[in-house]
Design a protein around this motif. Sequence first.
Motif, PDB file in Angstrom:
ATOM      1  N   THR A 177       0.791  -0.957  -0.046  1.00 49.10           N
ATOM      2  CA  THR A 177       0.298   0.112  -0.389  1.00 49.10           C
ATOM      3  C   THR A 177       0.861   0.946   0.108  1.00 49.10           C
ATOM      4  O   THR A 177       0.835   2.034  -0.560  1.00 49.10           O
ATOM      5  N   MET A 178       2.008   1.501   1.204  1.00 47.84           N
ATOM      6  CA  MET A 178       3.051   1.882   0.909  1.00 47.84           C
ATOM      7  C   MET A 178       3.460   2.620  -0.863  1.00 47.84           C
ATOM      8  O   MET A 178       3.611   3.733  -1.305  1.00 47.84           O
ATOM      9  N   GLU A 179       3.797   1.716  -1.019  1.00 50.63           N
ATOM     10  CA  GLU A 179       4.647   1.124  -2.691  1.00 50.63           C
ATOM     11  C   GLU A 179       3.768   2.243  -3.425  1.00 50.63           C
ATOM     12  O   GLU A 179       5.241   2.798  -4.398  1.00 50.63           O
ATOM     13  N   GLU A 180       2.570   1.856  -3.237  1.00 51.15           N
ATOM     14  CA  GLU A 180       1.427   2.006  -3.995  1.00 51.15           C
ATOM     15  C   GLU A 180       1.836   3.940  -3.928  1.00 51.15           C
ATOM     16  O   GLU A 180       0.870   4.600  -4.811  1.00 51.15           O
ATOM     17  N   GLY A 181       1.893   4.770  -3.229  1.00 54.88           N
ATOM     18  CA  GLY A 181       2.204   6.034  -2.597  1.00 54.88           C
ATOM     19  C   GLY A 181       0.913   6.064  -1.644  1.00 54.88           C
ATOM     20  O   GLY A 181       0.639   7.391  -1.719  1.00 54.88           O
ATOM     21  N   PHE A 182      -0.160   5.117  -1.689  1.00 54.80           N
ATOM     22  CA  PHE A 182      -1.399   5.749  -0.834  1.00 54.80           C
ATOM     23  C   PHE A 182      -1.026   5.609   0.305  1.00 54.80           C
ATOM     24  O   PHE A 182      -0.625   4.813   1.403  1.00 54.80           O
ATOM     25  N   VAL A 183      -0.367   7.031   0.759  1.00 48.87           N
ATOM     26  CA  VAL A 183       0.549   6.950   2.482  1.00 48.87           C
ATOM     27  C   VAL A 183      -0.814   8.488   2.938  1.00 48.87           C
ATOM     28  O   VAL A 183      -1.690   9.181   2.048  1.00 48.87           O
ATOM     29  N   THR A 184      -0.586   8.136   4.172  1.00 52.42           N
ATOM     30  CA  THR A 184      -0.885   9.109   5.046  1.00 52.42           C
ATOM     31  C   THR A 184      -0.590  10.612   4.880  1.00 52.42           C
ATOM     32  O   THR A 184       0.620  11.041   5.042  1.00 52.42           O
ATOM     33  N   PRO A 185      -0.758  12.157   5.115  1.00 49.56           N
ATOM     34  CA  PRO A 185      -0.159  13.781   4.839  1.00 49.56           C
ATOM     35  C   PRO A 185       0.606  13.860   5.168  1.00 49.56           C
ATOM     36  O   PRO A 185       2.041  14.196   4.979  1.00 49.56           O
ATOM     37  N   ASP A 186       1.787  12.850   6.960  1.00 51.25           N
ATOM     38  CA  ASP A 186       2.852  12.786   7.388  1.00 51.25           C
ATOM     39  C   ASP A 186       3.842  12.100   5.631  1.00 51.25           C
ATOM     40  O   ASP A 186       5.334  12.874   6.189  1.00 51.25           O
ATOM     41  N   LEU A 187       3.487  11.746   5.579  1.00 47.11           N
ATOM     42  CA  LEU A 187       4.594  11.025   4.087  1.00 47.11           C
ATOM     43  C   LEU A 187       4.098  11.792   3.018  1.00 47.11           C
ATOM     44  O   LEU A 187       4.241  11.521   1.566  1.00 47.11           O
ATOM     45  N   GLY A 188       3.635  12.349   3.233  1.00 44.42           N
ATOM     46  CA  GLY A 188       2.593  13.564   1.282  1.00 44.42           C
ATOM     47  C   GLY A 188       1.844  12.916   0.680  1.00 44.42           C
ATOM     48  O   GLY A 188       1.266  13.804   0.056  1.00 44.42           O
ATOM     49  N   GLY A 189       1.237  12.654   1.434  1.00 44.19           N
ATOM     50  CA  GLY A 189       0.119  11.423   0.661  1.00 44.19           C
ATOM     51  C   GLY A 189      -1.671  12.189   1.398  1.00 44.19           C
ATOM     52  O   GLY A 189      -1.513  13.196   1.829  1.00 44.19           O
ATOM     53  N   THR A 190      -2.477  11.893   1.334  1.00 42.68           N
ATOM     54  CA  THR A 190      -3.958  12.266   0.927  1.00 42.68           C
ATOM     55  C   THR A 190      -4.773  10.945   1.739  1.00 42.68           C
ATOM     56  O   THR A 190      -5.491  11.169   1.857  1.00 42.68           O
ATOM     57  N   ALA A 191      -4.259   9.983   1.906  1.00 41.54           N
ATOM     58  CA  ALA A 191      -4.955   8.946   2.860  1.00 41.54           C
ATOM     59  C   ALA A 191      -5.379   9.184   4.087  1.00 41.54           C
ATOM     60  O   ALA A 191      -4.686   9.639   4.830  1.00 41.54           O
ATOM     61  N   SER A 192      -6.371   8.957   4.490  1.00 38.75           N
ATOM     62  CA  SER A 192      -7.061   8.618   5.909  1.00 38.75           C
ATOM     63  C   SER A 192      -6.611   7.236   6.237  1.00 38.75           C
ATOM     64  O   SER A 192      -5.692   6.430   5.924  1.00 38.75           O
ATOM     65  N   THR A 193      -6.260   7.920   7.649  1.00 37.35           N
ATOM     66  CA  THR A 193      -6.141   6.853   8.549  1.00 37.35           C
ATOM     67  C   THR A 193      -6.937   5.289   8.288  1.00 37.35           C
ATOM     68  O   THR A 193      -6.180   4.415   7.316  1.00 37.35           O
ATOM     69  N   SER A 194      -8.806   5.213   8.291  1.00 35.44           N
ATOM     70  CA  SER A 194      -9.311   4.654   7.804  1.00 35.44           C
ATOM     71  C   SER A 194      -9.073   3.700   7.033  1.00 35.44           C
ATOM     72  O   SER A 194      -8.995   2.821   6.250  1.00 35.44           O
TER      73      SER A 194
END
Length: 356
Positions: A326-343
């Motif tokens: 999931t991280m490799e696909e760039g699906f990450v939370t804002p602290d890593l520069g992404g827009t994914a939510s925790t849930s």
Amino acid sequence: MKYRIGLLYGDGIGPEITKATEVIMKAAVAKTGAEVEFPVFPMGWEAIREYGDPVPEVTKEGLKTVHGWVFAPHDSAAYPKEQFAKTNPSGTMRHYFDLFANIRPARTYPGVKSRVGEADVIVLRENSEGSLPDRNMYKGLGEFMPTPDMAISLNVCTRKATERLAHEAFKLAMKRRKKLTIVHKANVIKMPGDLFRSTIKEIGAREYPEVQIDDYHIDAMSAHMVRRLKDFDVIITTNLFGDILSDLAGELTGSLGLGPAINTNDHQCMAQAAHGSAPDIAGKNIANPVGIMLSAVMMYDWLADRYQDEKLGRIARLMEDGIIKTMEEGFVTPDLGGTASTSGFAEEIRKKIEMA
Ligand code: ATP
């Protein structure tokens, strides 16, 4: 065998990231057909409100009946004065259950921007003594104020605590790149610093001659980690220095929110992210749950080893692969520069586990 894994939701971002972890644990458990139940125990504000104590007796007693537990961060700095003056919940756990080894890995992942290139280290932090006054005494606290204008805090190092930690460190190093770095401040904190360093070196020379050992003062080590983290393998250090260096290693390799940890003794394991309760972002569904998720992965690996049960190892791999993909696909939370939510991040991993 039927397992029981305790859940303690804690404060701040604790409930959000622990529930995200629960989602992927349950998916992995269902996939393997393992029998695991997840009792919940009160800890933090919720427990203060109900029992007047952030870690009530019911929690301590309950945890004696589980094989491992996931312990969320707590916001003890904000507790009422009478609670704040006591040991904080992490300290209570580590002291009460004598969880003497705090194993905190930090590594880089594809898809996550690192500040230091590739790196893969473990900070092994002594958990039972050092200069943390809420846990370095058998009874009472290791700090006091003889007058309103004088505060004294004690620093404790014993051969016994250092020896048992040293064995953990050498065993970890033997499974990895066979390098161990001792971090201390023996040039000024002479007696505890030298006892810590010399005890570890003696054990290394006597029982683990294959492991290459070096040592640094804490201040120099902070610079070396920023400059060349990739050169280090296992870092063994005292309680407070380990707290600081593991945050540094976590942030250097991507984000503090990525840092996992387990706290162990010979028969119990507590999964606990290296970061705190991050009250500044609590309740927004943006916290990065990777640290606590990977802590749970470490706990299942530890349990797999202890109970020699490959189903538990399979739970760990399913969770870990899902998190990394999931991280490799760039699906990450804002602290890593992404827009994914925790849930949303947890949901993405759950789907991957179900499809694995
Ligand atoms: P403690 O002493 O309990 O470890 P702390 O004072 O070191 O806590 P943290 O709660 O770890 O502080 O937070 C430090 C900073 O890192 C905050 O800005 C916080 O928002 C951020 N942070 C911590 N954990 C996460 C996370 N899981 N996801 C995103 N940001 C985080």
